[in-house]
Scaffold this active site. Sequence first.
Site, PDB file in Angstrom:
ATOM      1  N   HIS A  50       0.894  -1.325  -0.078  1.00 61.12           N
ATOM      2  CA  HIS A  50       0.114  -0.051   0.014  1.00 61.12           C
ATOM      3  C   HIS A  50       0.868   1.156   0.036  1.00 61.12           C
ATOM      4  O   HIS A  50       0.900   1.949   1.081  1.00 61.12           O
ATOM      5  CB  HIS A  50      -0.982  -0.021   1.091  1.00 61.12           C
ATOM      6  CG  HIS A  50      -2.019  -0.966   1.023  1.00 61.12           C
ATOM      7  ND1 HIS A  50      -2.845  -1.598   2.143  1.00 61.12           N
ATOM      8  CD2 HIS A  50      -2.868  -1.492  -0.027  1.00 61.12           C
ATOM      9  CE1 HIS A  50      -3.795  -2.411   1.666  1.00 61.12           C
ATOM     10  NE2 HIS A  50      -3.507  -2.202   0.236  1.00 61.12           N
ATOM     11  N   HIS A  86      -0.474  -8.978   1.022  1.00 62.19           N
ATOM     12  CA  HIS A  86      -1.326  -9.028   1.868  1.00 62.19           C
ATOM     13  C   HIS A  86      -1.979 -10.383   1.846  1.00 62.19           C
ATOM     14  O   HIS A  86      -2.623 -10.902   2.798  1.00 62.19           O
ATOM     15  CB  HIS A  86      -2.441  -7.909   1.474  1.00 62.19           C
ATOM     16  CG  HIS A  86      -1.882  -6.872   1.301  1.00 62.19           C
ATOM     17  ND1 HIS A  86      -1.764  -6.376   0.027  1.00 62.19           N
ATOM     18  CD2 HIS A  86      -1.353  -5.688   2.173  1.00 62.19           C
ATOM     19  CE1 HIS A  86      -1.189  -4.836   0.111  1.00 62.19           C
ATOM     20  NE2 HIS A  86      -1.076  -4.558   1.325  1.00 62.19           N
ATOM     21  N   GLU A 138      -5.774  -8.232   3.616  1.00 64.80           N
ATOM     22  CA  GLU A 138      -5.235  -9.290   4.355  1.00 64.80           C
ATOM     23  C   GLU A 138      -6.552 -10.137   5.002  1.00 64.80           C
ATOM     24  O   GLU A 138      -6.451 -11.166   5.262  1.00 64.80           O
ATOM     25  CB  GLU A 138      -4.303  -8.767   5.421  1.00 64.80           C
ATOM     26  CG  GLU A 138      -3.680 -10.017   6.246  1.00 64.80           C
ATOM     27  CD  GLU A 138      -2.648  -9.558   7.266  1.00 64.80           C
ATOM     28  OE1 GLU A 138      -1.774  -8.535   7.214  1.00 64.80           O
ATOM     29  OE2 GLU A 138      -2.744 -10.136   8.377  1.00 64.80           O
ATOM     30  N   CYS A 207       2.834  -9.358  13.485  1.00 61.97           N
ATOM     31  CA  CYS A 207       4.318  -9.436  13.101  1.00 61.97           C
ATOM     32  C   CYS A 207       5.420  -8.622  13.770  1.00 61.97           C
ATOM     33  O   CYS A 207       4.957  -7.518  14.410  1.00 61.97           O
ATOM     34  CB  CYS A 207       4.281  -9.402  11.586  1.00 61.97           C
ATOM     35  SG  CYS A 207       4.632  -7.777  10.979  1.00 61.97           S
ATOM     36  N   SER A 280       5.312  -0.273   4.426  1.00 64.83           N
ATOM     37  CA  SER A 280       5.214  -0.213   3.063  1.00 64.83           C
ATOM     38  C   SER A 280       5.688   1.288   2.612  1.00 64.83           C
ATOM     39  O   SER A 280       5.845   1.546   1.436  1.00 64.83           O
ATOM     40  CB  SER A 280       3.875  -0.278   2.513  1.00 64.83           C
ATOM     41  OG  SER A 280       2.975   0.500   3.386  1.00 64.83           O
TER      42      SER A 280
HETATM   43  S1  SF4 Z   1       6.622  -8.343   7.899  1.00 65.30           S
HETATM   44 FE1  SF4 Z   1       4.524  -7.846   8.590  1.00 65.30          FE
HETATM   45  S2  SF4 Z   1       3.883  -5.741   7.942  1.00 65.30           S
HETATM   46 FE2  SF4 Z   1       5.763  -6.871   6.494  1.00 65.30          FE
HETATM   47  S3  SF4 Z   1       4.409  -7.688   4.844  1.00 65.30           S
HETATM   48 FE3  SF4 Z   1       5.028  -9.210   6.476  1.00 65.30          FE
HETATM   49  S4  SF4 Z   1       3.177  -9.471   7.825  1.00 65.30           S
HETATM   50 FE4  SF4 Z   1       3.106  -7.344   6.685  1.00 65.30          FE
END
Ligand code: SF4
Length: 336
Positions: A50, A86, A138, A207, A280
């Site tokens: 994004h 996502h 997502e 995450c 992003s």
């Molecule tokens: S590391 Fe986390 S924020 Fe980055 S793409 Fe993966 S899930 Fe999304």
Amino acid sequence: MHDTATKPPLTIRLCQPRGFCAGVDRAIQIVVLALKKYGAPVYVRHEIVHNRYVVEGLQNLGAVFIEELNEIPDEHHDAPVVFSAHGVPKSVPADAQARNLFYLDATCPLVSKVHKQAMRHRRHGRHVLLIGHAGHPEVIGTMGQLDEGGVTLIETEADVQNFQPADPEALGFVTQTTLSVEDTAGILRALQERFPALQAPAAESICYATTNRQEAVKETAPGADLYLVVGAPNSSNSRRLVEVAERAGAKMSLLVQRASEIPWSGVGDIATLGLSAGASAPEIIVDEIINAFRERFDVTVELAVTATETEDFPVMRALRDVELTPADMAFVNGTR
Ligand code: SF4
């Protein structure tokens, strides 16, 4: 513009970590590598990440962004199509196969992990509660791993109170990867109070990149006259950073996509600026923003290091034989 001598002093507290995470880096790399290996056009289903700057950069290289596979014209039937970081519902690769398309899945491995945890709950006969925001790609992707009726989206603590399970003893949860750590803890407490048998996923769903970026903002926000987060309005993790900054004590906190969006007339007399970037958002825009402040202030940058990130997600085997030039690497890393 002021002379250096007359510019007011400004301390910028710059978060580290900030900006691109390993999943975003990998997704952008996949599109760049696919363009080099197969040539343009490479179709990309949904914004790969994004961020408009990244999307426009890839368009300039020959990527074509679509929302659904049926937008690929018949004459480009052989062109590769990349799925965004996502993640996608299971129906999307199935549809690609039915259409005989060649696809490359750039879903972040940490999102795939959440998919697996959700499916594991189902295999154990549990109804899945997905904590997340309705409509985010997502969330659509994670819900789309499961049978209809096997998953319920929980957005707020009110949703927890309204949820009526068929069997309160057979429930499991997962979350979107980019949620507010604090809000999610509140929702989870409410869920666990109502449903003590609720099963957690084997691994944390929020995450490392989300957690680290929120932690860094929390450290740097107290007392900041203004907090800027570089990111897009549809970037969940970036919007959460704006909220975290406000809650942690920044006097004002804003999301900006480019330096041109800084509302100078509202900035006023500031002495301390907090600065971060969503997962992003490329570093080049952070530089652009610091330079815009340098034009108006005598800037001192204080780097606030709260974590060191070493995560690196390799691309799929099919693309590992393609070499990236230093210029390609700079784009992939967000510095060009
Ligand atoms: S590391 Fe986390 S924020 Fe980055 S793409 Fe993966 S899930 Fe999304």
